[in-house]
Design a protein around this motif. Structure first.
Motif, PDB file in Angstrom:
ATOM      1  N   SER A  54      10.437 -91.023  13.184  1.00 46.97           N
ATOM      2  CA  SER A  54       9.120 -91.076  12.551  1.00 46.97           C
ATOM      3  C   SER A  54       8.654 -92.517  12.405  1.00 46.97           C
ATOM      4  O   SER A  54       7.528 -92.867  12.792  1.00 46.97           O
ATOM      5  CB  SER A  54       9.172 -90.399  11.175  1.00 46.97           C
ATOM      6  N   TRP A  75       5.810 -94.537  14.637  1.00 46.83           N
ATOM      7  CA  TRP A  75       4.714 -95.149  13.877  1.00 46.83           C
ATOM      8  C   TRP A  75       4.560 -96.628  14.231  1.00 46.83           C
ATOM      9  O   TRP A  75       3.448 -97.120  14.447  1.00 46.83           O
ATOM     10  CB  TRP A  75       4.995 -94.962  12.398  1.00 46.83           C
ATOM     11  N   ARG A  80       3.155 -88.537  11.773  1.00 46.71           N
ATOM     12  CA  ARG A  80       4.289 -88.675  12.679  1.00 46.71           C
ATOM     13  C   ARG A  80       5.506 -87.927  12.138  1.00 46.71           C
ATOM     14  O   ARG A  80       6.211 -87.245  12.869  1.00 46.71           O
ATOM     15  CB  ARG A  80       4.612 -90.156  12.877  1.00 46.71           C
TER      16      ARG A  80
END
Length: 219
Positions: free
Chosen positions: A137, A141, A156
């Motif tokens: 994640s 990002w 995300r």
């Protein structure tokens, strides 16, 4: 004397003793060759970084080769760096926790206490699953800013969380199987302590059984 009767006389304590000796030798080797923490930690960190990157590419090329060579290939190429570094951070810290727990386990006197100590590594492996989600994640990002297409970290994270939910609720689905396989391969480094303990336990049982079988044949 029949073999089934002999096998019923097997004892767990001698197996645990062999297991402990193997673990003690492994820890002794580590203590003898580690050197100073200042010089050891960078080597450990680099090792886990390279291992995580290797596992990432193994998982990507075997599960999603079309993504690795498709239109998003630059994205997946850049993704390897934060994935490797953040994964190495978790693995390096869990390595020292594992060593500390193993040394405490050697001081135990009961099998239950010994197993309980070493089972903490299983907890670490489970936590690593959620860490992988966090790593991907955050990595995705960060890469979105580099590629000048910024995304929300929450969005995300929701993408990867939805994949986990799909894998749990519908594990036989083709996409779910791919995601499970991808997660397992990427998380191999976090499973090393657990695999090590399993190997030592099986090795100890095998050593004891060989010695027991020799005594049984001679008797």
């Amino acid at each position: 004397m029949q073999l089934p009767t002999a096998l019923r006389k097997l004892r767990v304590r001698p197996i645990m003793a062999i297991w402990k000796r193997s673990l003690a030798r492994l820890l002794h080797y580590y203590d003898q060759h580690r050197g100073s923490l200042v010089s050891f930690f960078p080597k450990l960190f680099i090792f886990f970084t390279l291992l995580n990157i290797s596992c990432y590419w193994l998982a990507l090329l075997t599960a999603y080769p079309e993504e690795a060579f498709g239109d998003e290939r630059i994205h997946y190429f850049l993704l390897q760096f934060p994935v490797g570094i953040l994964g190495a951070l978790f693995d390096s810290l869990s390595f020292f926790i594992t060593v500390w727990i193993a040394k405490r386990a050697l001081k135990t006197t009961s099998l239950a206490s010994y197993i309980a100590h070493l089972s903490v590594d299983i907890v670490i492996a489970i936590v690593a699953t959620w860490w992988v989600l966090f790593v991907f994640s955050v990595s995705g990002w960060l890469i979105s800013f580099i590629q000048h297409s910024p995304e929300s970290l929450t969005t995300r994270a929701e993408v990867y969380e939805s994949r986990v939910i799909d894998a749990v609720t519908n594990p036989t689905n083709k996409d779910s199987l791919k995601n499970i396989y991808f997660g397992v391969v990427v998380g191999i480094s976090a499973m090393i302590p657990t695999f090590t303990h399993l190997f030592l336990s099986v090795q100890a049982a095998g050593t004891y059984l060989r010695k027991y079988a020799q005594r049984w044949r001679l008797g």
